[in-house]
Structures are given as structure tokens and as C-alpha cells.
Write a protein that holds these residues in place. Structure first.
Motif, mmCIF file in Angstrom:
data_model
loop_
_atom_site.group_PDB
_atom_site.id
_atom_site.type_symbol
_atom_site.label_atom_id
_atom_site.label_comp_id
_atom_site.label_asym_id
_atom_site.label_seq_id
_atom_site.Cartn_x
_atom_site.Cartn_y
_atom_site.Cartn_z
ATOM 1 N N SER A 1 34.058 71.619 53.884
ATOM 2 C CA SER A 1 34.006 71.982 55.303
ATOM 3 C C SER A 1 33.299 73.309 55.538
ATOM 4 O O SER A 1 32.933 73.628 56.672
ATOM 5 C CB SER A 1 35.423 72.037 55.885
ATOM 6 N N ILE B 1 39.531 66.117 57.859
ATOM 7 C CA ILE B 1 38.907 66.124 59.189
ATOM 8 C C ILE B 1 37.829 67.205 59.262
ATOM 9 O O ILE B 1 36.710 66.962 59.737
ATOM 10 C CB ILE B 1 39.975 66.358 60.280
ATOM 11 N N LEU B 2 38.151 68.387 58.766
ATOM 12 C CA LEU B 2 37.197 69.497 58.821
ATOM 13 C C LEU B 2 35.963 69.233 57.971
ATOM 14 O O LEU B 2 34.846 69.577 58.359
ATOM 15 C CB LEU B 2 37.876 70.791 58.352
ATOM 16 N N LEU C 1 38.373 71.209 51.786
ATOM 17 C CA LEU C 1 38.180 72.471 52.496
ATOM 18 C C LEU C 1 36.856 73.115 52.090
ATOM 19 O O LEU C 1 36.139 73.665 52.936
ATOM 20 C CB LEU C 1 39.348 73.418 52.222
ATOM 21 N N LEU D 1 36.509 79.292 60.859
ATOM 22 C CA LEU D 1 37.550 78.764 59.980
ATOM 23 C C LEU D 1 37.916 79.785 58.912
ATOM 24 O O LEU D 1 39.100 80.021 58.637
ATOM 25 C CB LEU D 1 37.064 77.464 59.329
ATOM 26 N N THR E 1 54.012 69.351 54.108
ATOM 27 C CA THR E 1 52.955 70.269 54.539
ATOM 28 C C THR E 1 51.660 70.003 53.799
ATOM 29 O O THR E 1 50.571 70.053 54.391
ATOM 30 C CB THR E 1 53.399 71.730 54.306
ATOM 31 N N ILE F 1 49.831 67.180 55.350
ATOM 32 C CA ILE F 1 49.150 67.597 56.578
ATOM 33 C C ILE F 1 47.881 68.383 56.252
ATOM 34 O O ILE F 1 46.829 68.184 56.877
ATOM 35 C CB ILE F 1 50.101 68.449 57.444
ATOM 36 N N VAL F 2 47.961 69.258 55.248
ATOM 37 C CA VAL F 2 46.802 70.061 54.849
ATOM 38 C C VAL F 2 45.662 69.163 54.374
ATOM 39 O O VAL F 2 44.493 69.380 54.724
ATOM 40 C CB VAL F 2 47.195 71.066 53.747
ATOM 41 N N VAL G 1 45.036 66.054 55.226
ATOM 42 C CA VAL G 1 44.453 65.364 56.385
ATOM 43 C C VAL G 1 43.567 66.313 57.180
ATOM 44 O O VAL G 1 42.441 65.966 57.567
ATOM 45 C CB VAL G 1 45.570 64.788 57.283
ATOM 46 N N ILE G 2 44.069 67.530 57.436
ATOM 47 C CA ILE G 2 43.287 68.504 58.211
ATOM 48 C C ILE G 2 41.993 68.876 57.494
ATOM 49 O O ILE G 2 40.919 68.929 58.103
ATOM 50 C CB ILE G 2 44.131 69.771 58.484
ATOM 51 N N CYS G 3 42.095 69.098 56.183
ATOM 52 C CA CYS G 3 40.899 69.430 55.405
ATOM 53 C C CYS G 3 39.905 68.269 55.413
ATOM 54 O O CYS G 3 38.683 68.476 55.445
ATOM 55 C CB CYS G 3 41.273 69.793 53.968
#
Length: 318
Positions: free
Chosen positions: A258, A307-308, A255, A14, A297, A300-301, A303-305
């Protein structure tokens, strides 16, 4: 053990992916992304979410998800500016106004959750609405008196380089020491892992939560100080509009979580804050509008963070 090694490898990948994105985009923009001036801009914009994320880490690690932090920042910053400019207290008033207000609001919000035995996110939403209403009413009163919310004009040193960088380095040293090297930090990690086990081990969870909330409140107060020094003024909002204030910081925390197996959280927050701010700088260089599409954006960031940060966890995070 194999699962842990696999997770560490994923986290290293990552970090490499973020670095690769920056290097590729730097080539696309013919070296404009990683110039000293642009990196200075990225870092200066990252300091506010970094301080906010440090404050969040001390509060969220206990399992308390406080959604009033954005409203707290807006009110604390305005009170700090009022003390500095209107009451002529200078930098002393700026520091005291932001930090004391922030600590009080955080304490009341967390105490409300613990005393009433309601989920922290519920008390946080309620506190956010109340704090937003207080700031809006204050603005209304000032307008009726022919005034307006205070504007910080003469005491903006901590919204400019190099003072911002010095404050960030001091904050990093304090956050790292408190989070990684003190008894409070060790107890905080234990509570974050499993509060029931922590209590069996003899850890006073209520006392640890109280102290960590105070520490978190101080960092959030410093975030408010940085933001009002950078912007000069922060306007009131309503209907949970203050949540928008903390989305970058939230993504920064997630983040950092993660990659916490390879980088301590306080240091990971610095990397994450700069990385996420850099992503939005890249969007700007690509010509993406700073309004709706960058907010899209950012969502989305986040949500992705999220998940990670909770990858491989067996239970749903509440």
C-alpha cells in the motif's frame, strides 16, 4: 498523473497516521511505548514476520498465492532444530535444515500448481495439509519412541539481539538488491504487472517464477530459523492451523504494497513489520488479552491492509 499524485499523497498520509498513533499512545502510556527497551522488544518480535514477508513478496508478486508457507515454516524449523541438536551439526545443520527444506517445499508447491494448471491457492491449501500431516506424524512417531519434537537449546544465537538485528540488516540488503537491482527482480515486477505483456517482451516467465520461488524459499527458511531460535520449539498443528503462523507477515506484505509508490517493497516490509508488531504491543499495554481479541484485531488489520494495498484497482484481486 493526477491519480498517481493523489495516491502518493494518500500513502504519505498513511505513514503519518501510523506515526501519529505511536506518538499519541506513547503520551498515553507516559513514554513507556517508545523506550529503548520496549522498541528493542518490538523489533525483535517483528523480525520473524519481516523475513516471512520478504519470502512472500518474491512468491506473491508472480501472482502465486501460496498458503502452505506457515506449514513450511513449522516443518523447516523442526528439521533445522533436529539437524542442529539431534544430529549434532550445530549452526551449519540449523541453516541447512531450515533453508533446504523450505526451498524444496516451496518448489514442489509452485511446481504442482504450474504442472497441474490449478490455482496456486488450491495447491497451497493441499500442500499445507500434507506438510502439517507429515510434521504431526513425525511427532507421533517420536512420541511412540519415547521422544518428542526437537527443542533448540544450544544454538539460539539468531533468536537473540544483536544477532537477530544483524541477520535482519543482511536480509534487507539482500532483499533490496535482488528485488530492485537484478534482472530477476525487474522481470518479477514485469510479471506482477502483466504476465502476458511480460511474455511478449521476451521474459521467460517460467524461469523467473522458478528463480523467485527459490529466493522466496530461502527467506522463508531464514524466517523459520529465526522463529525456532527465538521460541526454542514449534509444535505440530493440523486442519490448516499453520495459517495462523503467517497472518502478521501477510498483513506486513499488504501494508508494504500500500506504500510501494513511495517506499521500495523490501524497505516497506521492514517499516510495516515493525508498525504492525508495534500495534500489538500497544494492545498488550492496553491490557487486551493475547488470545482471541488480539487475533480478532489481527483479522481486521489483514482486511484493512488488503483494502489499502489494492486501493483504486479496477479489477477484483483473485
Amino acid at each position: 498523473m493526477a491519480g498517481s499524485k493523489k495516491k502518493i499523497k494518500a500513502q504519505i498520509l498513511l505513514l503519518c497516521a501510523f506515526l501519529a498513533v505511536f506518538l499519541i499512545c506513547n503520551l498515553i502510556f507516559k513514554g513507556k511505548l517508545l523506550t529503548p527497551d520496549n522498541m528493542k522488544t518490538i523489533v525483535s518480535h517483528a523480525i520473524f514476520p519481516i523475513f516471512t514477508a520478504w519470502g512472500m513478496s518474491f512468491i506473491f508478486t508472480t501472482g502465486i498465492i501460496d498458503l502452505s508457507i506457515g506449514a513450511n515454516i513449522l516443518l523447516s524449523a523442526n528439521i533445522g532444530a533436529y539437524c542442529a541438536e539431534t544430529l549434532k551439526m550445530g549452526y551449519i545443520g540449523l541453516f541447512l535444515g531450515t533453508i533446504v527444506t523450505s526451498v524444496i517445499i516451496e518448489h514442489l508447491c509452485v511446481r504442482c500448481s504450474q504442472t497441474l494448471r490449478i490455482p496456486a491457492w488450491i495447491s497451497g491449501i493441499g500442500a499445507a495439509l500434507i506438510v502439517e500431516a507429515i510434521l504431526s506424524q513425525w511427532a507421533t512417531v517420536l512420541t511412540g519412541m519415547g521422544g518428542k519434537l526437537p527443542i533448540l537449546k544450544n544454538y539460539k544465537m539468531f533468536g537473540r539481539m544483536p544477532a537477530m538485528a544483524v541477520l535482519m540488516l543482511a536480509g534487507l540488503a539482500a532483499a533490496y538488491f535482488l528485488f530492485e537491482k537484478t534482472k530477476v527482480g525487474i522481470n518479477l515486477h514485469a510479471i506482477g504487472g502483466n504476465s502476458s505483456v511480460a511474455e511478449v517482451m521476451g521474459i521467460n516467465t517460467k524461469r523467473t517464477i522458478f528463480i523467485s520461488t527459490m529466493i522466496g524459499g530461502i527467506f522463508i527458511g531464514l524466517a523459520a530459523l529465526v522463529q525456532i531460535s527465538f521460541s526454542g520449539k514449534l509444535l505440530s498443528t493440523s486442519g490448516l492451523g499453520s495459517l495462523n503462523t503467517i497472518f502478521k507477515a501477510l498483513a506486513t506484505v499488504l501494508l508494504a504494497e500500500s506504500i510501494q509508490n513511495i517506499v521500495p517493497t523490501p524497505i516497506g516490509i521492514v517499516f510495516s513489520g515493525i508498525a504492525i508488531t508495534g500495534m500489538f504491543n500497544i494492545l498488550t499495554l492496553f491490557g487486551v488479552p493475547s488470545g482471541t481479541w488480539q487475533q480478532f484485531t489481527l483479522g481486521i488489520v489483514v482486511v484493512i491492509c488488503g483494502i489499502l494495498s489494492h486501493l483504486k484497482e479496477k479489477e477484483v484481486v483473485k
